[in-house]
Design a protein around this motif. Sequence first.
Motif, PDB file in Angstrom:
ATOM      1  N   VAL A 124       0.836  -1.204   0.000  1.00 14.40           N
ATOM      2  CA  VAL A 124       0.000   0.000   0.000  1.00 14.40           C
ATOM      3  C   VAL A 124       0.870   1.252   0.000  1.00 14.40           C
ATOM      4  N   VAL A 125       1.913   1.252   0.816  1.00  8.50           N
ATOM      5  CA  VAL A 125       2.821   2.412   0.865  1.00  8.50           C
ATOM      6  C   VAL A 125       3.474   2.625  -0.497  1.00  8.50           C
ATOM      7  N   PHE A 126       3.988   1.559  -1.074  1.00  9.21           N
ATOM      8  CA  PHE A 126       4.663   1.652  -2.370  1.00  9.21           C
ATOM      9  C   PHE A 126       3.706   2.195  -3.428  1.00  9.21           C
ATOM     10  N   ALA A 127       2.496   1.629  -3.479  1.00 12.03           N
ATOM     11  CA  ALA A 127       1.519   2.057  -4.477  1.00 12.03           C
ATOM     12  C   ALA A 127       1.071   3.503  -4.242  1.00 12.03           C
ATOM     13  N   ALA A 128       0.889   3.879  -2.975  1.00  7.08           N
ATOM     14  CA  ALA A 128       0.458   5.241  -2.670  1.00  7.08           C
ATOM     15  C   ALA A 128       1.490   6.262  -3.139  1.00  7.08           C
ATOM     16  N   GLY A 129       2.776   5.967  -2.886  1.00  8.15           N
ATOM     17  CA  GLY A 129       3.817   6.880  -3.341  1.00  8.15           C
ATOM     18  C   GLY A 129       3.886   6.963  -4.846  1.00  8.15           C
ATOM     19  N   HIS A 130       3.776   5.805  -5.506  1.00  6.99           N
ATOM     20  CA  HIS A 130       3.847   5.775  -6.970  1.00  6.99           C
ATOM     21  C   HIS A 130       2.686   6.541  -7.602  1.00  6.99           C
ATOM     22  N   VAL A 131       1.479   6.304  -7.116  1.00 10.84           N
ATOM     23  CA  VAL A 131       0.296   6.946  -7.703  1.00 10.84           C
ATOM     24  C   VAL A 131       0.271   8.435  -7.395  1.00 10.84           C
ATOM     25  N   ALA A 132       0.483   8.806  -6.140  1.00  9.87           N
ATOM     26  CA  ALA A 132       0.418  10.210  -5.766  1.00  9.87           C
ATOM     27  C   ALA A 132       1.467  11.044  -6.490  1.00  9.87           C
ATOM     28  N   ALA A 133       2.697  10.544  -6.524  1.00  9.81           N
ATOM     29  CA  ALA A 133       3.772  11.295  -7.175  1.00  9.81           C
ATOM     30  C   ALA A 133       3.551  11.397  -8.685  1.00  9.81           C
ATOM     31  N   THR A 134       3.053  10.308  -9.295  1.00  9.89           N
ATOM     32  CA  THR A 134       2.800  10.328 -10.734  1.00  9.89           C
ATOM     33  C   THR A 134       1.710  11.323 -11.088  1.00  9.89           C
ATOM     34  N   LEU A 135       0.603  11.281 -10.366  1.00 10.95           N
ATOM     35  CA  LEU A 135      -0.519  12.157 -10.684  1.00 10.95           C
ATOM     36  C   LEU A 135      -0.169  13.631 -10.468  1.00 10.95           C
ATOM     37  N   LEU A 136       0.504  13.927  -9.369  1.00 10.39           N
ATOM     38  CA  LEU A 136       0.829  15.330  -9.100  1.00 10.39           C
ATOM     39  C   LEU A 136       1.897  15.861 -10.050  1.00 10.39           C
ATOM     40  N   SER A 137       2.916  15.058 -10.329  1.00 14.47           N
ATOM     41  CA  SER A 137       3.976  15.534 -11.225  1.00 14.47           C
ATOM     42  C   SER A 137       3.453  15.713 -12.649  1.00 14.47           C
ATOM     43  N   GLN A 138       2.649  14.766 -13.116  1.00 16.65           N
ATOM     44  CA  GLN A 138       2.088  14.914 -14.460  1.00 16.65           C
ATOM     45  C   GLN A 138       0.989  15.978 -14.491  1.00 16.65           C
ATOM     46  N   GLY A 139       0.334  16.198 -13.366  1.00 16.79           N
ATOM     47  CA  GLY A 139      -0.619  17.302 -13.300  1.00 16.79           C
ATOM     48  C   GLY A 139       0.058  18.640 -13.513  1.00 16.79           C
ATOM     49  N   VAL A 140       1.262  18.778 -12.971  1.00 23.12           N
ATOM     50  CA  VAL A 140       2.031  20.008 -13.191  1.00 23.12           C
ATOM     51  C   VAL A 140       2.371  20.157 -14.667  1.00 23.12           C
ATOM     52  N   VAL A 141       2.706  19.054 -15.325  1.00 21.80           N
ATOM     53  CA  VAL A 141       3.016  19.088 -16.752  1.00 21.80           C
ATOM     54  C   VAL A 141       1.789  19.515 -17.553  1.00 21.80           C
ATOM     55  N   VAL A 142       0.644  18.919 -17.245  1.00 20.92           N
ATOM     56  CA  VAL A 142      -0.589  19.256 -17.976  1.00 20.92           C
ATOM     57  C   VAL A 142      -0.920  20.736 -17.804  1.00 20.92           C
TER      58      VAL A 142
END
Length: 258
Positions: A124-142
């Motif tokens: 859960v920790v691994f997935a939470a970090g992967h999903v949260a960081a991906t969505l926020l970083s790519q959100g900045v790109v968008v």
Amino acid sequence: MTERQVPAGCGGPPYGMLRAGLRTGAVDWILARVPTLRRNPFALGYLAVVGATTTFAGLADPELVLRLQEASSSDGHNLLQHPLRALLFSGFWVAGPVWMPYLWAFAFTVAPLERRVGPGRAAVVFAAGHVAATLLSQGVVVVGVETGRLEPAAMDHLDIGVSYGVLASLGALAGLLRPAGRAAVLALAVALIADQIAADRDLVTGVGHPVALLAGVALWRWLRRWDGHRPRRARFGVPAELSRPASAARGAVVSGRS
């Protein structure tokens, strides 16, 4: 023939105690932290998958590998069109041809976290970090593309790797350590992230890595509830039988020749 009362576990030659102390102390301490399938099914299983994709990337046709990685990438376009596929498969590749550094990364972050809180919560920790960081970083790109601050091609930049999950695990593990260890781990993590940002100047990882670390930190309170539900062990360097109350040792009779 005489009989004498001695504490249980203290018989034998003096070096016997030293040998027992070493076996139940330093050696057992090290062996208890070596990843095994029983203690670390998540960490070792994930490493096996990443090792397989890394081997495949090194042996297969480069064009095929690139197509598969682009289909797995969690870049802006893939997230908008195939979000679940992008979030899942982007974490099954490593960013580069070398797998060995990730072995050590998992050994010192994911594996110890899994030993303390179990494979399910470590996942859960691994997935939470992967999903949260991906969505926020790519959100900045968008947002950057929509406001004209970034070129539209930024939406297609390859975004794969396991670093977000590893950093989230490191941040979560820090919360289970003593204050001195926690401060040292967090200082090391911040130094690594700062060095990466200064060296690469990549917007996605520059946003994603701090977010992943903070995602692990945000789970401290939840993980601490489970970290305390572990069996107590004998103190370092003291055999288990000597950790019993003194009353349990009374009455033990050892025979000897006079």
